[in-house]
Design an enzyme around this catalytic site. Structure first.
Site, PDB file in Angstrom:
ATOM      1  NE  ARG A  98      19.496 -34.989 -19.968  1.00 26.01           N
ATOM      2  CZ  ARG A  98      20.343 -34.044 -19.580  1.00 26.01           C
ATOM      3  NH1 ARG A  98      20.675 -33.946 -18.295  1.00 26.01           N
ATOM      4  NH2 ARG A  98      20.864 -33.196 -20.440  1.00 26.01           N
ATOM      5  CG  ASP A  99      19.376 -41.706 -12.106  1.00 30.26           C
ATOM      6  OD1 ASP A  99      20.330 -42.283 -11.552  1.00 30.26           O
ATOM      7  OD2 ASP A  99      18.175 -41.987 -11.850  1.00 30.26           O
ATOM      8  CB  ILE A 100      15.210 -43.630 -15.069  1.00 33.06           C
ATOM      9  CG1 ILE A 100      13.899 -43.712 -15.814  1.00 33.06           C
ATOM     10  CG2 ILE A 100      15.166 -44.416 -13.772  1.00 33.06           C
ATOM     11  CD1 ILE A 100      13.598 -45.095 -16.380  1.00 33.06           C
ATOM     12  CG  ASN A 126      26.055 -45.008  -4.387  1.00 37.53           C
ATOM     13  OD1 ASN A 126      26.580 -44.237  -3.584  1.00 37.53           O
ATOM     14  ND2 ASN A 126      24.964 -44.692  -5.059  1.00 37.53           N
ATOM     15  CD  GLU A 149      18.553 -47.907  -6.169  1.00 33.96           C
ATOM     16  OE1 GLU A 149      18.214 -47.755  -7.361  1.00 33.96           O
ATOM     17  OE2 GLU A 149      18.192 -47.157  -5.249  1.00 33.96           O
ATOM     18  CG  HIS A 158      26.470 -46.621 -11.821  1.00 36.81           C
ATOM     19  ND1 HIS A 158      26.298 -47.926 -11.419  1.00 36.81           N
ATOM     20  CD2 HIS A 158      25.726 -45.868 -10.986  1.00 36.81           C
ATOM     21  CE1 HIS A 158      25.477 -47.961 -10.391  1.00 36.81           C
ATOM     22  NE2 HIS A 158      25.120 -46.725 -10.096  1.00 36.81           N
ATOM     23  CG  MET A 159      31.111 -40.645 -11.556  1.00 37.39           C
ATOM     24  SD  MET A 159      32.521 -39.914 -12.442  1.00 37.39           S
ATOM     25  CE  MET A 159      33.882 -40.642 -11.552  1.00 37.39           C
TER      26      MET A 159
HETATM   27  P1  AMP Z   1      23.110 -46.907  -7.657  1.00 38.21           P
HETATM   28  O1  AMP Z   1      22.207 -46.835  -6.459  1.00 38.21           O
HETATM   29  O2  AMP Z   1      24.400 -46.171  -7.443  1.00 38.21           O
HETATM   30  O3  AMP Z   1      23.308 -48.331  -8.128  1.00 38.21           O
HETATM   31  O4  AMP Z   1      22.369 -46.095  -8.795  1.00 38.21           O
HETATM   32  C1  AMP Z   1      21.528 -46.678  -9.741  1.00 38.21           C
HETATM   33  C2  AMP Z   1      20.833 -45.552 -10.449  1.00 38.21           C
HETATM   34  O5  AMP Z   1      20.331 -46.057 -11.672  1.00 38.21           O
HETATM   35  C3  AMP Z   1      19.631 -44.970  -9.694  1.00 38.21           C
HETATM   36  O6  AMP Z   1      19.854 -43.573  -9.464  1.00 38.21           O
HETATM   37  C4  AMP Z   1      18.451 -45.211 -10.638  1.00 38.21           C
HETATM   38  O7  AMP Z   1      17.520 -44.151 -10.643  1.00 38.21           O
HETATM   39  C5  AMP Z   1      19.164 -45.377 -11.979  1.00 38.21           C
HETATM   40  N1  AMP Z   1      18.451 -46.175 -12.967  1.00 38.21           N
HETATM   41  C6  AMP Z   1      17.893 -47.400 -12.811  1.00 38.21           C
HETATM   42  N2  AMP Z   1      17.361 -47.834 -13.962  1.00 38.21           N
HETATM   43  C7  AMP Z   1      17.596 -46.868 -14.890  1.00 38.21           C
HETATM   44  C8  AMP Z   1      17.294 -46.726 -16.275  1.00 38.21           C
HETATM   45  N3  AMP Z   1      16.628 -47.670 -16.954  1.00 38.21           N
HETATM   46  N4  AMP Z   1      17.694 -45.600 -16.909  1.00 38.21           N
HETATM   47  C9  AMP Z   1      18.353 -44.634 -16.234  1.00 38.21           C
HETATM   48  N5  AMP Z   1      18.676 -44.715 -14.923  1.00 38.21           N
HETATM   49  C10 AMP Z   1      18.300 -45.808 -14.258  1.00 38.21           C
END
Ligand code: AMP
Length: 115
Positions: A30-32, A88, A96, A101-102
């Protein structure tokens, strides 16, 4: 060699995450910072920094992202209403974390895809 990142540590279970699924090719958690009621990240276990870096050797893992997305959408109960899958890439794509990742997003109407 690409730089280690937070997702590598999650895959190796060195830092906590709400992991829903893991196999030899991908890990889903799950996304944090969820942007929808269901917001799950499905990442390749091997470190591929961006969509620019994929090769034919990655095709099995990339295909697995979709089969696992479908499985999790069913588990989350969002398969019938629908969901969105996003990858992305780099700065303009809003990436980020530089580990391919998807995003699986659903559980509410997401509206039109706008820039
Ligand atoms: P992106 O912008 O496509 O690189 O998405 C990165 C995603 O990773 C973002 O939606 C963040 O909220 C998520 N994220 C960052 N650190 C963590 C973590 N430790 N656990 C879960 N999700 C994370």
């Amino acid at each position: 060699m690409a730089e280690e990142n937070i997702f590598s540590k999650i895959i190796r279970r060195e830092i906590p995450a709400d992991i829903l699924y893991q196999d030899d090719l991908v890990t889903a958690f799950r996304d944090i910072s969820p942007k929808a009621p269901s917001h799950i990240l499905i990442v390749t276990n091997v470190l591929i920094p961006t969509a620019n870096d994929v090769t034919a050797d990655d095709e099995a893992a990339l295909g697995r992202l979709f089969t696992v997305a479908a499985k999790i959408a069913l588990q989350e109960g969002i398969d019938e209403e629908g969901y969105r899958l996003i990858v992305n890439c780099n700065r303009h794509g809003g990436q980020e974390v530089y580990h391919l990742h998807m995003h699986l997003l659903g559980g509410k109407p997401l509206g039109p895809l706008v820039a």
